[in-house]
Design an enzyme around this catalytic site. Structure first.
Site, PDB file in Angstrom:
ATOM      1  N   TRP A  91       0.817  -1.217   0.000  1.00  0.00           N
ATOM      2  CA  TRP A  91       0.000   0.000   0.000  1.00  0.00           C
ATOM      3  C   TRP A  91       0.847   1.261   0.000  1.00  0.00           C
ATOM      4  O   TRP A  91       0.496   2.265  -0.638  1.00  0.00           O
ATOM      5  CB  TRP A  91      -0.989  -0.013   1.163  1.00  0.00           C
ATOM      6  CG  TRP A  91      -2.060  -1.044   0.980  1.00  0.00           C
ATOM      7  CD1 TRP A  91      -2.257  -2.165   1.734  1.00  0.00           C
ATOM      8  CD2 TRP A  91      -3.082  -1.068  -0.036  1.00  0.00           C
ATOM      9  NE1 TRP A  91      -3.325  -2.882   1.253  1.00  0.00           N
ATOM     10  CE2 TRP A  91      -3.851  -2.233   0.169  1.00  0.00           C
ATOM     11  CE3 TRP A  91      -3.409  -0.232  -1.095  1.00  0.00           C
ATOM     12  CZ2 TRP A  91      -4.931  -2.578  -0.646  1.00  0.00           C
ATOM     13  CZ3 TRP A  91      -4.487  -0.567  -1.914  1.00  0.00           C
ATOM     14  CH2 TRP A  91      -5.229  -1.736  -1.681  1.00  0.00           C
ATOM     15  N   ASP A 157      -1.077   6.032   6.845  1.00  0.00           N
ATOM     16  CA  ASP A 157      -2.211   5.221   6.394  1.00  0.00           C
ATOM     17  C   ASP A 157      -2.436   4.153   7.465  1.00  0.00           C
ATOM     18  O   ASP A 157      -1.618   3.260   7.642  1.00  0.00           O
ATOM     19  CB  ASP A 157      -1.871   4.590   5.038  1.00  0.00           C
ATOM     20  CG  ASP A 157      -2.981   3.696   4.496  1.00  0.00           C
ATOM     21  OD1 ASP A 157      -4.002   3.501   5.196  1.00  0.00           O
ATOM     22  OD2 ASP A 157      -2.828   3.187   3.365  1.00  0.00           O
ATOM     23  N   LYS A 181     -11.709  -2.279   7.015  1.00  0.00           N
ATOM     24  CA  LYS A 181     -10.868  -3.310   7.632  1.00  0.00           C
ATOM     25  C   LYS A 181     -11.185  -3.429   9.118  1.00  0.00           C
ATOM     26  O   LYS A 181     -11.507  -4.503   9.612  1.00  0.00           O
ATOM     27  CB  LYS A 181      -9.385  -2.990   7.444  1.00  0.00           C
ATOM     28  CG  LYS A 181      -8.963  -2.673   6.015  1.00  0.00           C
ATOM     29  CD  LYS A 181      -8.695  -3.912   5.195  1.00  0.00           C
ATOM     30  CE  LYS A 181      -8.503  -3.653   3.705  1.00  0.00           C
ATOM     31  NZ  LYS A 181      -7.722  -2.509   3.274  1.00  0.00           N
TER      32      LYS A 181
HETATM   33  C1  LIG Z   1      -7.250  -1.765   2.078  1.00  0.00           C
HETATM   34  C2  LIG Z   1      -6.188  -0.748   2.199  1.00  0.00           C
HETATM   35  C3  LIG Z   1      -6.135   0.380   1.358  1.00  0.00           C
HETATM   36  C4  LIG Z   1      -7.140   0.597   0.233  1.00  0.00           C
HETATM   37  O1  LIG Z   1      -8.356   0.948   0.762  1.00  0.00           O
HETATM   38  P1  LIG Z   1      -9.584   1.392  -0.174  1.00  0.00           P
HETATM   39  O2  LIG Z   1     -10.608   1.806   0.814  1.00  0.00           O
HETATM   40  O3  LIG Z   1      -9.987   0.187  -0.986  1.00  0.00           O
HETATM   41  O4  LIG Z   1      -9.128   2.507  -1.030  1.00  0.00           O
HETATM   42  C5  LIG Z   1      -5.123   1.294   1.550  1.00  0.00           C
HETATM   43  N1  LIG Z   1      -4.219   1.150   2.537  1.00  0.00           N
HETATM   44  C6  LIG Z   1      -4.238   0.083   3.363  1.00  0.00           C
HETATM   45  C7  LIG Z   1      -3.205  -0.022   4.425  1.00  0.00           C
HETATM   46  C8  LIG Z   1      -5.221  -0.888   3.215  1.00  0.00           C
HETATM   47  O5  LIG Z   1      -5.234  -1.952   4.039  1.00  0.00           O
END
Ligand SMILES: *Cc1c(COP(=O)(O)O)cnc(C)c1O
Length: 345
Positions: A91, A157, A181
């Protein structure tokens, strides 16, 4: 996974939200009732993470992926050096690529995907617009155990570990997380921004992508993702009822330790990530006999253990152990894995 208690409550309120005779999905987001829900949801998050007045909170749409673009749009102005990226997996790499579409980026450090580059080794120019990290790399299974103090704003993030532990909020310029998540259903994205950074946003940004303009409209410049916002608020309430983020952290530690212990004792399974970098949310592992993988996944699914196949870019196996996962689920996985090893090892 969402807490069963939250799903039951949402079910009970689906046709009649709090005696209004309608669902939360059927009222105007401009109504006092929804505005109150929004304010309440923010207050709960502030309480859980001890977010003070120096940070603002937005509830946006577009997922974490939209933030890969929206953060550089708002924070990487020509007055600063290029935004810096610490790439510790899938990511973080993607975030840097999206930022690079908007202007130069600087790679401060890049690890092999199974570790975290030590902050002392980051090549971080003082004038960097910000430095971006991925606190938990969902695909690779590594996680920052601690957060460094950085000379430029730290942007994290936290899509797969927000609310799984307490945070030193004062160290962060921006924290963002899409809900699906660890926080709620897909839809809403939580963005926590240090207030002074709002001043960087160029005035000619498309309004929905402007942090200060969204703040001025309480994240409701256009119709927000109301149902996801509501359900995420119920999850915040559930986390508080359970005892807060410290309890979530203890549970995450216990769940993941159970699984890593098995992996480390076994010659049949192998944990991918070295001990200091291991994620408590996503445990990635392999079978010594890779040919057995389809059988492992199939037999696991047959006993109700779902989603164990590794991310398509990584292969192998991955157990995601988010906040709502009961310890009993990990016990069931461990029992299955011991049994599978006995039969096939
Ligand atoms: C799942 C995930 C993303 C992407 O998320 P979206 O909501 O599908 O854009 C980005 N960063 C991390 C760490 C993730 O686990």
């Amino acid at each position: 996974m969402l807490p069963a208690a939250v799903l039951r409550r949402a079910q009970a309120e689906l046709l009649d939200w709090g005696g209004r005779g309608v669902s939360v999905m059927e009222i105007s987001h401009r109504s006092p009732d929804f505005m109150a829900l929004a304010a309440d949801t923010e207050a709960r998050l502030r309480q859980l993470l001890d977010i003070g007045d120096e940070h603002v909170v937005l509830f946006l749409a577009g997922g974490a992926t939209a933030q890969f673009s929206q953060i550089p749009m708002n924070l990487a102005t020509p007055d600063q050096g290029p935004p810096a990226f610490v790439i510790n997996g899938h990511w973080g790499h993607k975030a840097s690529q999206y930022a690079a579409l908007r202007g130069p980026v600087h790679i401060a450090a890049r690890s092999d995907p199974l570790s975290i580059p030590p902050p002392a080794d980051w090549n971080l120019p003082d004038d960097s617009a910000y430095v971006h990290i991925t606190s938990n790399e969902t695909v690779d299974g590594n996680q920052f155990a601690e957060f460094p103090q950085t000379p430029c704003p730290l942007v994290a993030d936290m899509s797969s570990d927000l609310l799984s532990r307490a945070l030193p909020l004062q160290r962060f310029g921006v924290i963002y997380a899409s809900a699906q998540k660890n926080l709620g259903p897909a839809g809403v994205t939580v963005v926590i921004i240090r207030r002074d950074l709002l001043e960087r946003a160029p005035s000619d940004l498309p309004p929905v992508y402007s942090f200060p303009q969204q703040l001025a409209k309480q994240s409701m410049m256009n119709t927000p993702v109301t149902f996801s916002w509501y359900l995420t608020g119920l999850v915040f309430e559930w986390v508080a009822e359970q005892g807060g983020v410290e309890i979530m952290a203890q549970r995450a530690k216990r769940r993941s330790a159970m699984l890593y212990d098995l992996l480390d004792r076994s010659g049949f399974y192998r944990a991918r990530v070295p001990v200091p970098f291991r994620s408590r949310m996503n445990v990635t592992f392999d079978l010594a006999e890779a040919d057995l993988l389809p059988r492992f996944v199939q037999e696991a699914e047959a006993v109700g253990l779902q989603g164990l196949k590794g991310h398509r870019v990584m292969g192998g196996l991955r157990a995601s152990l988010y906040n709502a996962l009961p310890l009993a689920a990990v016990e069931a996985l461990v029992a299955f894995m011991n049994d599978f090893e006995q039969r096939w090892g």
